[in-house]
Design a protein around this motif. Sequence first.
Motif, PDB file in Angstrom:
ATOM      1  N   THR A   1     -12.263 -29.433  36.046  1.00 31.17           N
ATOM      2  CA  THR A   1     -12.725 -29.024  37.375  1.00 31.17           C
ATOM      3  C   THR A   1     -12.733 -30.201  38.347  1.00 31.17           C
ATOM      4  O   THR A   1     -12.860 -30.006  39.557  1.00 31.17           O
ATOM      5  N   PHE A   2     -12.564 -31.428  37.838  1.00 33.30           N
ATOM      6  CA  PHE A   2     -12.466 -32.594  38.719  1.00 33.30           C
ATOM      7  C   PHE A   2     -11.051 -32.750  39.281  1.00 33.30           C
ATOM      8  O   PHE A   2     -10.856 -33.374  40.326  1.00 33.30           O
ATOM      9  N   LYS A   3     -10.051 -32.189  38.618  1.00 33.23           N
ATOM     10  CA  LYS A   3      -8.653 -32.423  38.991  1.00 33.23           C
ATOM     11  C   LYS A   3      -8.306 -32.008  40.425  1.00 33.23           C
ATOM     12  O   LYS A   3      -7.493 -32.668  41.079  1.00 33.23           O
ATOM     13  N   PRO A   4      -8.883 -30.923  40.976  1.00 36.38           N
ATOM     14  CA  PRO A   4      -8.563 -30.599  42.368  1.00 36.38           C
ATOM     15  C   PRO A   4      -8.883 -31.733  43.349  1.00 36.38           C
ATOM     16  O   PRO A   4      -8.219 -31.860  44.385  1.00 36.38           O
ATOM     17  N   PHE A   5      -9.872 -32.560  43.034  1.00 35.82           N
ATOM     18  CA  PHE A   5     -10.167 -33.693  43.911  1.00 35.82           C
ATOM     19  C   PHE A   5      -9.032 -34.713  43.873  1.00 35.82           C
ATOM     20  O   PHE A   5      -8.713 -35.340  44.885  1.00 35.82           O
ATOM     21  N   VAL A   6      -8.430 -34.877  42.714  1.00 32.42           N
ATOM     22  CA  VAL A   6      -7.282 -35.777  42.578  1.00 32.42           C
ATOM     23  C   VAL A   6      -6.095 -35.221  43.362  1.00 32.42           C
ATOM     24  O   VAL A   6      -5.421 -35.948  44.119  1.00 32.42           O
ATOM     25  N   TYR A   7      -5.831 -33.926  43.192  1.00 31.99           N
ATOM     26  CA  TYR A   7      -4.715 -33.290  43.896  1.00 31.99           C
ATOM     27  C   TYR A   7      -4.939 -33.324  45.411  1.00 31.99           C
ATOM     28  O   TYR A   7      -4.005 -33.550  46.188  1.00 31.99           O
ATOM     29  N   ALA A   8      -6.172 -33.074  45.851  1.00 33.86           N
ATOM     30  CA  ALA A   8      -6.471 -33.100  47.286  1.00 33.86           C
ATOM     31  C   ALA A   8      -6.204 -34.480  47.863  1.00 33.86           C
ATOM     32  O   ALA A   8      -5.672 -34.618  48.981  1.00 33.86           O
ATOM     33  N   THR A   9      -6.556 -35.520  47.109  1.00 35.09           N
ATOM     34  CA  THR A   9      -6.323 -36.895  47.565  1.00 35.09           C
ATOM     35  C   THR A   9      -4.829 -37.171  47.668  1.00 35.09           C
ATOM     36  O   THR A   9      -4.355 -37.811  48.621  1.00 35.09           O
ATOM     37  N   ALA A  10      -4.063 -36.660  46.694  1.00 37.36           N
ATOM     38  CA  ALA A  10      -2.618 -36.862  46.716  1.00 37.36           C
ATOM     39  C   ALA A  10      -1.980 -36.150  47.907  1.00 37.36           C
ATOM     40  O   ALA A  10      -1.050 -36.675  48.544  1.00 37.36           O
ATOM     41  N   ILE A  11      -2.441 -34.961  48.224  1.00 43.03           N
ATOM     42  CA  ILE A  11      -1.910 -34.232  49.370  1.00 43.03           C
ATOM     43  C   ILE A  11      -2.247 -34.967  50.665  1.00 43.03           C
ATOM     44  O   ILE A  11      -1.409 -35.107  51.574  1.00 43.03           O
ATOM     45  N   GLU A  12      -3.498 -35.495  50.746  1.00 42.70           N
ATOM     46  CA  GLU A  12      -3.920 -36.184  51.964  1.00 42.70           C
ATOM     47  C   GLU A  12      -3.287 -37.569  52.088  1.00 42.70           C
ATOM     48  O   GLU A  12      -2.732 -37.922  53.139  1.00 42.70           O
ATOM     49  N   GLN A  13      -3.341 -38.354  51.025  1.00 43.94           N
ATOM     50  CA  GLN A  13      -2.918 -39.758  51.100  1.00 43.94           C
ATOM     51  C   GLN A  13      -1.406 -39.934  50.930  1.00 43.94           C
ATOM     52  O   GLN A  13      -0.807 -40.818  51.552  1.00 43.94           O
ATOM     53  N   ALA A  14      -0.804 -39.114  50.082  1.00 44.43           N
ATOM     54  CA  ALA A  14       0.623 -39.294  49.785  1.00 44.43           C
ATOM     55  C   ALA A  14       1.496 -38.234  50.438  1.00 44.43           C
ATOM     56  O   ALA A  14       2.717 -38.223  50.215  1.00 44.43           O
ATOM     57  N   GLY A  15       0.916 -37.350  51.219  1.00 42.88           N
ATOM     58  CA  GLY A  15       1.696 -36.349  51.940  1.00 42.88           C
ATOM     59  C   GLY A  15       2.378 -35.340  51.044  1.00 42.88           C
ATOM     60  O   GLY A  15       3.415 -34.770  51.409  1.00 42.88           O
ATOM     61  N   MET A  16       1.808 -35.068  49.871  1.00 42.80           N
ATOM     62  CA  MET A  16       2.427 -34.133  48.940  1.00 42.80           C
ATOM     63  C   MET A  16       2.021 -32.698  49.273  1.00 42.80           C
ATOM     64  O   MET A  16       1.109 -32.455  50.092  1.00 42.80           O
ATOM     65  N   SER A  17       2.697 -31.745  48.636  1.00 43.57           N
ATOM     66  CA  SER A  17       2.380 -30.340  48.840  1.00 43.57           C
ATOM     67  C   SER A  17       2.332 -29.634  47.496  1.00 43.57           C
ATOM     68  O   SER A  17       2.865 -30.140  46.502  1.00 43.57           O
ATOM     69  N   PRO A  18       1.718 -28.445  47.431  1.00 42.66           N
ATOM     70  CA  PRO A  18       1.666 -27.703  46.165  1.00 42.66           C
ATOM     71  C   PRO A  18       3.036 -27.396  45.589  1.00 42.66           C
ATOM     72  O   PRO A  18       3.159 -27.202  44.373  1.00 42.66           O
ATOM     73  N   CYS A  19       4.043 -27.365  46.437  1.00 44.65           N
ATOM     74  CA  CYS A  19       5.378 -27.001  45.962  1.00 44.65           C
ATOM     75  C   CYS A  19       6.214 -28.216  45.560  1.00 44.65           C
ATOM     76  O   CYS A  19       7.345 -28.052  45.054  1.00 44.65           O
ATOM     77  N   ASP A  20       5.719 -29.413  45.783  1.00 43.84           N
ATOM     78  CA  ASP A  20       6.450 -30.610  45.354  1.00 43.84           C
ATOM     79  C   ASP A  20       6.507 -30.650  43.835  1.00 43.84           C
ATOM     80  O   ASP A  20       5.557 -30.257  43.151  1.00 43.84           O
ATOM     81  N   SER A  21       7.620 -31.151  43.321  1.00 36.02           N
ATOM     82  CA  SER A  21       7.795 -31.243  41.877  1.00 36.02           C
ATOM     83  C   SER A  21       7.484 -32.646  41.373  1.00 36.02           C
ATOM     84  O   SER A  21       7.650 -33.640  42.084  1.00 36.02           O
ATOM     85  N   ILE A  22       7.037 -32.696  40.137  1.00 33.82           N
ATOM     86  CA  ILE A  22       6.708 -33.959  39.499  1.00 33.82           C
ATOM     87  C   ILE A  22       7.066 -33.840  38.020  1.00 33.82           C
ATOM     88  O   ILE A  22       7.027 -32.740  37.448  1.00 33.82           O
TER      89      ILE A  22
END
Length: 773
Positions: free
Chosen positions: A465-486
């Motif tokens: 349940t902590f992981k969304p905070f990591v993803y939110a930071t990546a979207i904000e700081q690294a300009g990523m989106s839910p559809c980006d691949s990794i």
Amino acid sequence: MAIKKNNNKPDVVRDIDYYRKKFWRVFLYTLGGIFLFFLLASWGLLGHMPSFDELENPNSNLATEIISADGVTIGKFYNENRTSVKYSDLPPHLVKALVATEDERFYEHSGIDGKRTVGAVMRLGTNGGASTLTQQLAKMLFHGEGSRFLPFRVIQKAKEWIIAVRLERQYTKNEIIAMYFNKADFVNTAVGIRSAAKVYFGKEPKDLNIEESAMLVGMLTNPSYFNPVRRAERVKTRRNIVLDQMVRNGVLDKEKATVLKEKPITLHFHPESHTDGIATYFREYLRDFMKEWVKENKKPDGSDYDIYTDGLKIYTTIDSRMQTYAEEAVTDHMANLQQEFWSQQKTNKNAPFVNLNEAETERLMMRARKNSERWSLMKAEDKSEEEILKSFNVKTKMKVFSWKGEKDTIMTPNDSIRYYKHFLQTGMMAMEPRTGNVKVWVGGINYKHFQYDHVAQGARQVGSTFKPFVYATAIEQAGMSPCDSILDSPFTIPKGRHHVTENWTPNNSNGEYRGMVTLKKALALSINTVSAKLIDKVGPEAVIDLTHKLGVKSDIPAQPSIALGAVEITVEDMVAAYSTFANEGVYVKPQVIVKIEDKNGVELYKPVTESHDVLNKDIAYAVLKLLEGVTESGSGARLRTQGGGNGYNRVTGYPYVFKNPIAGKTGTTQNQSDGWFVGMVPDLAAGVWVGNEDRSAHFKGITYGQGATAALPIWAMFMKKCYGDSSLKVSMEPFKRPANLAIKVDCYTPVVKDTTDTEGGQEQDTEELDLGG
């Protein structure tokens, strides 16, 4: 010529004159003495007499009411369980029953019934003291039951008369009736007519019928003697006397009274205590809040408020309907889950602890002993530690908690400690994202037996349940989106990077790597390597900064492993943080109080909503879409399925089959010690934690210990009940999409059926870490 006065009266005439003068002298002295006696009493020289202010505002020792958002009294703080009602709240037949039984000429006298008083004097008080209702009220308000010593009784009776007359001048007859009913003690924690109606019949006074009113009036003569819980037949006889008095006074038809007298005493007995009723954990949280509040908020005269006697009204944000549904969901699911836990522990010789050696077990047990009430009491008696420890091995009669009700048993205190450590605990909170209003607060499974609050007190590891905070930071700081691949592949953060003291290589719990995946799929499947790569990209500090902006107060270590949820956070903070995503990126601090009023309805306090911007609307919405993916094709997909086999119907309450958009995330920590689910719809966010008190007590396998099995069902059962109540109007609509959304969120993710056997492998993702306690 002077007339000579004749003093030669007969002896009889002289005697008559002497006794006549003596009589009038004694009469006048007695009258003067009585007048002086009453004058001295009224001045307070024979003991305290109430002042004008005291008569205007009698000390009625009122309970503080805790009132829900939907207008239900969910609890009280009190020394005496009394809540005032107005005369208009009393049914006419209740008032008529009281007057007919206790004071037939109530509306004719001015506080003292001369006819009854003379009759009582003539009978020397052998048939009662002829006290009017007003005199009885005076006794209750200002000088209690009195003394048996005759001179003191005379003084007290005089004071009672004086106070009664003053009360009659100060108040109307209707006000005196209301004050009398509000002050009367009906035993069994019921003080005042409102509490009595609630405790004995589960209703408001205005809803009492004639026979119920007659029973309560009949109790007033001697509440303990006419206790309906213990002496039903005696109370019925007394009730029927009241009905006869009503007939005698012409306020009840004889035929109707005959029918009512045949009815049995029918109670809906619900004694009100601090450990009964709904929202018990919340009420204790509120009590602590009020203790601090009274220190900072004073009365106009500078004195302190007393939450137990000042009759405050605390209007809260809790919804009694939602609270009831949440507690029902907790009871239904936890009872079933506990049954499975007991079953699995039968083969565990060190139950309920798993993988603990003898020394570790003893350290845990010793800590529990020292935290027990038994230890504290014996220590206060200067008992030696040896004596105290010995007492823990002595079998004792005790009443213990079970999901089938309290059980009387005999066991040693040591066995009792182990018994209670078997029980799975839970914490649940629900709030409105836009207002911050907390609607549900369930701090545990049973407040009487487990008083630790797992909503605000207990911080536990949160897992995925902590992981969304990591993803939110990546979207904000690294300009990523839910559809980006990794790339999901083995990954190592080398020693020295991000303060790592040695190479850190997280593993996916099932050992699988899926190659290129979108962020939406990665979060849905809770892939560890992706979370690690994202925190490596933005840095732990950025994630911690965002998490704190989301309202999380816990200390978080600046190390990459937090990406897998090795962080201890309270349920309250987790729900508030998630709510920020549903509130378009605006954090609103949870609040539980709408306002506080005094007993007269004067507003004393109204909180100011605390909020601040955390994320822009686009980023918040992108995180919501990520979380929707969890309930569409990940660990939360069982919310939408018919369910599976292997006993899941019994334990998890399948099926749920929600069709509306739901954003949520499950979480499971190392060894299944903690199971989480936080889920949201646009106007309601709710979080659930489930686990044992001790992390070393847990399910042996992932099947039942994971968040999707342990916590998610409570959320689902609760929401189904809320949706089933049309009066609540809980949203089933999609989350609000920002205009001109700049982040790509609509990416194709194939829907995955709920796979019970493999889902747990996706869930377990935190590692055993030494976080300094």
